[in-house]
Design an enzyme around this catalytic site. Structure first.
Site, PDB file in Angstrom:
ATOM      1  N   LYS A 166       8.638   3.883   2.547  1.00 26.34           N
ATOM      2  CA  LYS A 166      10.046   4.222   2.235  1.00 26.34           C
ATOM      3  C   LYS A 166      10.579   5.306   3.177  1.00 26.34           C
ATOM      4  CE  LYS A 166       9.931   3.127  -2.741  1.00 26.34           C
ATOM      5  NZ  LYS A 166       8.471   2.936  -2.933  1.00 26.34           N
ATOM      6  N   THR A 220       0.819  -1.206   0.000  1.00 26.20           N
ATOM      7  CA  THR A 220       0.000   0.000   0.000  1.00 26.20           C
ATOM      8  C   THR A 220       0.862   1.269   0.000  1.00 26.20           C
ATOM      9  OG1 THR A 220      -0.040  -0.128   2.424  1.00 26.20           O
ATOM     10  CG2 THR A 220      -1.913  -1.073   1.252  1.00 26.20           C
TER      11      THR A 220
HETATM   12  O1  S5P Z   1      12.472   0.630  -6.753  1.00 31.71           O
HETATM   13  C1  S5P Z   1      11.271   0.602  -6.572  1.00 31.71           C
HETATM   14  C2  S5P Z   1      10.720   0.373  -5.308  1.00 31.71           C
HETATM   15  C3  S5P Z   1       9.347   0.284  -5.162  1.00 31.71           C
HETATM   16  S1  S5P Z   1       8.729  -0.195  -3.633  1.00 31.71           S
HETATM   17  N1  S5P Z   1      10.412   0.740  -7.622  1.00 31.71           N
HETATM   18  C4  S5P Z   1       9.049   0.694  -7.491  1.00 31.71           C
HETATM   19  O2  S5P Z   1       8.341   0.800  -8.494  1.00 31.71           O
HETATM   20  N2  S5P Z   1       8.491   0.499  -6.234  1.00 31.71           N
HETATM   21  C5  S5P Z   1       7.018   0.497  -6.039  1.00 31.71           C
HETATM   22  O3  S5P Z   1       6.467  -0.587  -6.771  1.00 31.71           O
HETATM   23  C6  S5P Z   1       6.298   1.752  -6.517  1.00 31.71           C
HETATM   24  O4  S5P Z   1       6.163   2.672  -5.447  1.00 31.71           O
HETATM   25  C7  S5P Z   1       4.955   1.219  -6.979  1.00 31.71           C
HETATM   26  O5  S5P Z   1       4.035   1.175  -5.896  1.00 31.71           O
HETATM   27  C8  S5P Z   1       5.235  -0.209  -7.407  1.00 31.71           C
HETATM   28  C9  S5P Z   1       5.379  -0.425  -8.898  1.00 31.71           C
HETATM   29  O6  S5P Z   1       4.167  -0.177  -9.559  1.00 31.71           O
HETATM   30  P1  S5P Z   1       3.924  -0.514 -11.120  1.00 31.71           P
HETATM   31  O7  S5P Z   1       2.588   0.075 -11.399  1.00 31.71           O
HETATM   32  O8  S5P Z   1       5.034   0.113 -11.899  1.00 31.71           O
HETATM   33  O9  S5P Z   1       3.933  -2.036 -11.231  1.00 31.71           O
END
Ligand code: S5P
Length: 267
Positions: free
Chosen positions: A94, A62
């Protein structure tokens, strides 16, 4: 590190943090190494998504601070769904500040994260004081749940040009910070396995086909992330919640992630 053939259950025995162990055990029980990133923006959408994908996931990630109408009831409502469908709640806050500040951020404010989340994460940038600050909040709580909170450190990021990956020594220093706090830190956000079998690796930037989003995100497939890079958990956001049928899409990602895991441990 040599290639890991250990199963999630075998790995659970090596993990000191109780929530980390529980995660590996329920992954094996549900045959799911899928975490869904619930980056929706209202409470109703969040609870609806949690309910829909609940049977397919080991974890719901979340961002409480993007929910426009977050209120006191949202955390408990999520916790009830998580308990019923047997998945963990990971608040992707984070943390990135000094120990004294994160100590308040994890337990206070509008979101009271430590009252409902099982897992939290932090940047290693501020140094080990950030872990001490989060640990202090856990020690002071009278909630049973908060006492078993597990912490993940960001050892790498998925985004183009990120400094965790670009700066020599950053990932290694982060691993050393985790090694010193194994009762609390049970794993990493990383692009793959970056240390031993006694940590859990969770990887964002996952989609059916590789590519990007025009804002720096970089995607890899479940096969590459679990099979080649030896990560443990795929984190999928837009790939699931923007689909016409998120429940069906989550099932497809769960099956792809699990197949890649079975191939890895049997190969
Ligand atoms: O390096 C990171 C770390 C995190 S936690 N890159 C990321 O994208 N995230 C998280 O993963 C980001 O905050 C988002 O919630 C998710 C990726 O989402 P998507 O829509 O690109 O799959």
């Amino acid at each position: 590190e040599k290639e890991s053939k250990l199963t999630y259950l075998q790995r659970a025995e090596k993990v000191k943090n109780v929530t980390g162990r529980r995660l590996l055990e329920l992954m094996e029980a549900k045959k799911s190494n899928l975490a869904v990133a619930a980056d929706v923006t209202t409470k109703a959408q969040l609870l609806e998504l949690a309910e829909a994908v609940g049977p397919e996931i080991c974890m719901l990630k979340t961002h409480a601070d993007i929910i426009a109408d977050w209120d006191e009831g949202t955390g408990p409502a999520l916790a009830e769904i998580a308990k019923r469908h047997q998945f963990l709640l990971f608040e992707d806050r984070k943390f990135a500040d000094i120990g004294s500040t994160v100590h308040h951020q994890v337990s206070g404010g509008l979101h009271s994260i430590s009252k409902w989340a099982h897992v939290i994460n932090a940047h290693s940038m501020p140094g080990p004081g950030i872990i001490s600050g989060l640990k202090k909040a856990v020690a002071e709580t009278d909630s049973e749940m908060a006492k078993s909170l597990g912490l993940l450190l960001l050892a790498e990021m998925s985004s183009e040009g990120n400094l965790a990956t670009a700066l020599p020594g950053y990932t290694q220093k982060t691993i050393e910070m985790a090694e010193a706090e194994k009762e609390f830190v049970f794993g990493f956000i990383s692009t793959g396995r970056v240390a031993g079998d006694d940590f859990v690796y969770l990887t964002p930037g996952v989609k059916k086909s590789a590519g990007g989003d025009g804002l720096g995100q970089q995607y890899n497939t479940p096969e590459k992330v679990i099979g080649e890079k030896e990560s443990d958990v795929i984190i999928v956001g837009r790939g699931v919640y923007q689909a016409d049928n998120p429940a069906k899409e989550a099932k497809a990602y769960r099956e792809a992630g699990w197949r890649a895991y079975e191939t890895r441990v049997s190969g």
